[in-house]
Design a protein around this motif. Sequence first.
Motif, PDB file in Angstrom:
ATOM      1  N   ASN A 138       0.816  -1.216   0.000  1.00  0.00           N
ATOM      2  CA  ASN A 138       0.000   0.000   0.000  1.00  0.00           C
ATOM      3  C   ASN A 138       0.852   1.271   0.000  1.00  0.00           C
ATOM      4  OD1 ASN A 138      -2.424  -1.399  -0.035  1.00  0.00           O
ATOM      5  ND2 ASN A 138      -2.561  -1.488   2.194  1.00  0.00           N
ATOM      6  N   ILE A 139       2.157   1.084  -0.155  1.00  0.00           N
ATOM      7  CA  ILE A 139       3.079   2.208  -0.298  1.00  0.00           C
ATOM      8  C   ILE A 139       3.563   2.249  -1.743  1.00  0.00           C
ATOM      9  CG2 ILE A 139       5.303   3.187   0.383  1.00  0.00           C
ATOM     10  CD1 ILE A 139       3.534   3.327   2.696  1.00  0.00           C
ATOM     11  N   TYR A 140       3.500   3.412  -2.362  1.00  0.00           N
ATOM     12  CA  TYR A 140       4.092   3.602  -3.690  1.00  0.00           C
ATOM     13  C   TYR A 140       5.335   4.443  -3.485  1.00  0.00           C
ATOM     14  CZ  TYR A 140       4.575   4.727  -8.662  1.00  0.00           C
ATOM     15  OH  TYR A 140       5.041   4.869  -9.949  1.00  0.00           O
ATOM     16  N   HIS A 141       6.510   3.795  -3.670  1.00  0.00           N
ATOM     17  CA  HIS A 141       7.788   4.429  -3.339  1.00  0.00           C
ATOM     18  C   HIS A 141       8.543   4.802  -4.613  1.00  0.00           C
ATOM     19  CE1 HIS A 141      12.039   4.117  -1.392  1.00  0.00           C
ATOM     20  NE2 HIS A 141      11.601   5.365  -1.424  1.00  0.00           N
ATOM     21  N   VAL A 142       8.853   6.082  -4.738  1.00  0.00           N
ATOM     22  CA  VAL A 142       9.551   6.617  -5.907  1.00  0.00           C
ATOM     23  C   VAL A 142      10.868   7.244  -5.452  1.00  0.00           C
ATOM     24  CG1 VAL A 142       9.398   8.213  -7.863  1.00  0.00           C
ATOM     25  CG2 VAL A 142       7.320   7.140  -6.962  1.00  0.00           C
ATOM     26  N   THR A 143      11.938   7.001  -6.199  1.00  0.00           N
ATOM     27  CA  THR A 143      13.206   7.654  -5.885  1.00  0.00           C
ATOM     28  C   THR A 143      13.625   8.560  -7.026  1.00  0.00           C
ATOM     29  OG1 THR A 143      14.573   5.878  -6.821  1.00  0.00           O
ATOM     30  CG2 THR A 143      13.975   5.698  -4.487  1.00  0.00           C
ATOM     31  N   ILE A 144      14.337   9.636  -6.685  1.00  0.00           N
ATOM     32  CA  ILE A 144      14.907  10.550  -7.671  1.00  0.00           C
ATOM     33  C   ILE A 144      16.413  10.410  -7.583  1.00  0.00           C
ATOM     34  CG2 ILE A 144      15.098  12.952  -8.435  1.00  0.00           C
ATOM     35  CD1 ILE A 144      12.419  13.469  -7.012  1.00  0.00           C
ATOM     36  N   MET A 145      17.026   9.913  -8.641  1.00  0.00           N
ATOM     37  CA  MET A 145      18.428   9.514  -8.605  1.00  0.00           C
ATOM     38  C   MET A 145      19.250  10.166  -9.725  1.00  0.00           C
ATOM     39  SD  MET A 145      19.142   7.431  -6.104  1.00  0.00           S
ATOM     40  CE  MET A 145      18.006   7.368  -4.701  1.00  0.00           C
ATOM     41  N   PRO A 146      20.567  10.234  -9.542  1.00  0.00           N
ATOM     42  CA  PRO A 146      21.439  10.841 -10.558  1.00  0.00           C
ATOM     43  C   PRO A 146      21.792   9.891 -11.681  1.00  0.00           C
ATOM     44  CG  PRO A 146      22.766  10.129  -8.708  1.00  0.00           C
ATOM     45  CD  PRO A 146      21.334   9.863  -8.332  1.00  0.00           C
ATOM     46  N   CYS A 147      21.242   8.679 -11.640  1.00  0.00           N
ATOM     47  CA  CYS A 147      21.746   7.613 -12.496  1.00  0.00           C
ATOM     48  C   CYS A 147      20.612   6.766 -13.059  1.00  0.00           C
ATOM     49  CB  CYS A 147      22.690   6.750 -11.644  1.00  0.00           C
ATOM     50  SG  CYS A 147      23.298   5.296 -12.440  1.00  0.00           S
ATOM     51  N   TYR A 148      20.628   6.526 -14.363  1.00  0.00           N
ATOM     52  CA  TYR A 148      19.613   5.673 -14.980  1.00  0.00           C
ATOM     53  C   TYR A 148      19.788   4.213 -14.582  1.00  0.00           C
ATOM     54  CZ  TYR A 148      17.501   9.214 -17.956  1.00  0.00           C
ATOM     55  OH  TYR A 148      16.801  10.300 -18.410  1.00  0.00           O
ATOM     56  N   ASP A 149      21.003   3.821 -14.232  1.00  0.00           N
ATOM     57  CA  ASP A 149      21.242   2.436 -13.823  1.00  0.00           C
ATOM     58  C   ASP A 149      20.439   2.071 -12.574  1.00  0.00           C
ATOM     59  OD1 ASP A 149      23.027   2.610 -15.867  1.00  0.00           O
ATOM     60  OD2 ASP A 149      24.826   2.587 -14.621  1.00  0.00           O
ATOM     61  N   LYS A 150      20.049   3.077 -11.807  1.00  0.00           N
ATOM     62  CA  LYS A 150      19.249   2.822 -10.612  1.00  0.00           C
ATOM     63  C   LYS A 150      17.892   2.204 -10.964  1.00  0.00           C
ATOM     64  CE  LYS A 150      21.839   4.139  -7.167  1.00  0.00           C
ATOM     65  NZ  LYS A 150      22.211   3.177  -6.102  1.00  0.00           N
TER      66      LYS A 150
ATOM     67  N   VAL B 207      11.427  -0.479  -4.219  1.00  0.00           N
ATOM     68  CA  VAL B 207      11.344   0.812  -4.913  1.00  0.00           C
ATOM     69  C   VAL B 207      10.501   0.587  -6.157  1.00  0.00           C
ATOM     70  CG1 VAL B 207      12.598   2.652  -6.081  1.00  0.00           C
ATOM     71  CG2 VAL B 207      13.599   1.555  -4.061  1.00  0.00           C
ATOM     72  N   ASP B 208       9.365   1.265  -6.227  1.00  0.00           N
ATOM     73  CA  ASP B 208       8.417   1.025  -7.325  1.00  0.00           C
ATOM     74  C   ASP B 208       8.794   1.743  -8.609  1.00  0.00           C
ATOM     75  OD1 ASP B 208       6.219  -0.540  -5.892  1.00  0.00           O
ATOM     76  OD2 ASP B 208       6.445   1.215  -4.602  1.00  0.00           O
ATOM     77  N   CYS B 209       9.390   2.912  -8.484  1.00  0.00           N
ATOM     78  CA  CYS B 209       9.696   3.714  -9.670  1.00  0.00           C
ATOM     79  C   CYS B 209      10.924   4.576  -9.400  1.00  0.00           C
ATOM     80  CB  CYS B 209       8.501   4.600 -10.037  1.00  0.00           C
ATOM     81  SG  CYS B 209       8.735   5.641 -11.490  1.00  0.00           S
ATOM     82  N   VAL B 210      11.799   4.668 -10.393  1.00  0.00           N
ATOM     83  CA  VAL B 210      12.988   5.519 -10.288  1.00  0.00           C
ATOM     84  C   VAL B 210      12.926   6.575 -11.383  1.00  0.00           C
ATOM     85  CG1 VAL B 210      15.506   5.624 -10.340  1.00  0.00           C
ATOM     86  CG2 VAL B 210      14.369   3.609  -9.369  1.00  0.00           C
ATOM     87  N   LEU B 211      13.050   7.828 -10.991  1.00  0.00           N
ATOM     88  CA  LEU B 211      13.123   8.932 -11.942  1.00  0.00           C
ATOM     89  C   LEU B 211      14.497   9.579 -11.833  1.00  0.00           C
ATOM     90  CD1 LEU B 211       9.636  10.631 -11.399  1.00  0.00           C
ATOM     91  CD2 LEU B 211      10.264   8.957 -13.147  1.00  0.00           C
ATOM     92  N   SER B 212      15.081   9.904 -12.971  1.00  0.00           N
ATOM     93  CA  SER B 212      16.373  10.585 -12.958  1.00  0.00           C
ATOM     94  C   SER B 212      16.165  12.077 -12.710  1.00  0.00           C
ATOM     95  CB  SER B 212      17.089  10.373 -14.284  1.00  0.00           C
ATOM     96  OG  SER B 212      16.418  11.083 -15.315  1.00  0.00           O
ATOM     97  N   THR B 213      17.275  12.761 -12.431  1.00  0.00           N
ATOM     98  CA  THR B 213      17.205  14.210 -12.209  1.00  0.00           C
ATOM     99  C   THR B 213      16.645  14.918 -13.434  1.00  0.00           C
ATOM    100  OG1 THR B 213      19.245  13.936 -10.930  1.00  0.00           O
ATOM    101  CG2 THR B 213      18.514  16.177 -11.371  1.00  0.00           C
TER     102      THR B 213
END
Length: 503
Positions: A252-264, A283-289
């Motif tokens: 029930n948590i949607y966790h998104v990270t904002i990272m400097p790297c697409y490899d994440k 981690v459900d979704c990773v967005l780059s800077t």
Amino acid sequence: MSKGEDKFSSVLKLTEFDYIVPSQICIKPVEIEKSNDSGNSKIQIESDGRYVEISEDGTKKSLEKATITLNDCLACSGCITSAESVLITAQSISEFLLNVNNNSNNNQDEKKTIVITLSPQSRASLASHFKISTLSVVKKLKTFFKKLNINYLFDSSFSRDFSLLESAAEFVARYKKTYINNNANEEGKLEPFPLPMLSSACPGWICYAEKTHGEFILPFISTTKSPQQIMGTLVKYYFTEKILNNNTKPSNIYHVTIMPCYDKKLEASRNDFYNDIFKTKDVDCVLSTTEILDLFKEKEIDFLSLEEDNSIEDQFFQLSPSTNEFYSIKGSSGGYLEFVYKYAAKELFNVDILEPIEYKVGRNQDFKEVSLEIDGKKVLNFAQAYGFRNIQNIVRKIKTNIATKKDANSQYDFVEIMACPSGCINGGGQIKAEGIKENKAILLESEEKYNENVILRQPIDNQSVQNIYNTWLNGCFSTDSKTNLHTQYHRIEKTTNALNIKW
């Protein structure tokens, strides 16, 4: 090189020493439908990168690209070379907005709690781009995310403290097992132990190691999760249990990270970070800077005009409430070498290193060494290797030392490895400029922004971290910590097919 290819780290664009040409991009780049022809047709790659099927009579038919998942990429023996050929669907702005919008329309009992974790490197890149302070970036982001009905904004520097402490404790344990406990076999020879320990925070390096060096190199890699994945564990399990305290499930948590790297994005998609019981990723979704800039455009937001929201969660955000400065540690790639070096010197030899470390710089600024000598004997030998060529040299040296059975003084004990030259602050997902000189200037400014308005604090002095260790993990490097904060790696078998043959 296409526009999207510089987004992934160089080690994901290279196999051994050669650049992967378009015919080697992916084992599954196109959809090929079964046909009733004689089977004498062939596939050709056009100058613009399109795949076409040429029949016996010379007729050309354009082939559709296949949408593949990041798990397909991780299972593939090739490497990611182009963000345009590998169509990432689950780790994109559109997928992020789809989940956010759907959540806003859900009934109250079906709504998920949305958490965004911001990396300090992304924070610095955005501050450099908009010419504002890193604190203003965080406060404006808080306002922006509130408009999207996002519940929490956290700081991955918080989970980095866990990663540093676990890495340091793991190194000390390995060192003692290798040198101090003097474990010997029946012939009196020392058994091989996994030193040097190689840092594990960079997913580009991990992916390269698994696909290129396999079982040889994997035992040397630290089992400690990266800050991103440790935060995933904390958000999905500690946060739901101890903070929300309303029977919230990790799913029930949607966790998104904002990272400097697409490899994440690749790292978050690993099966090791998926819970079969709750059917959820850490981690459900990773967005780059750079994707955050695209998000502003998508939502037609003038970032600089946003008000600054002062309601920042202090437990999961490394911000001093009294000075409004960020708690940090030296090093814009996480500071693993310096922290583990000082920690080991104290724990193993009772040596306090209080002065700034003097590094021996190699042929380039991305390779550094430092050693500790006691009574004329070298007892610790550490190195930092950023960029693909330096990584190759480290791997070669390990292989040579093992093959020639060199003594301990000739090998490294710990190496901090990052795939990108200059480290994470120069990640492929950071905001870039056109031209080499301009990019160098942006890199320097981002480095300055990373180090502005900060208070240096050792991870062991983070009381929130210590509280979680005491109440949830039963201490640093404990059985519970090893279960929750450590992971494993897997050799990926190479396969041979027509698309990865070097013509």
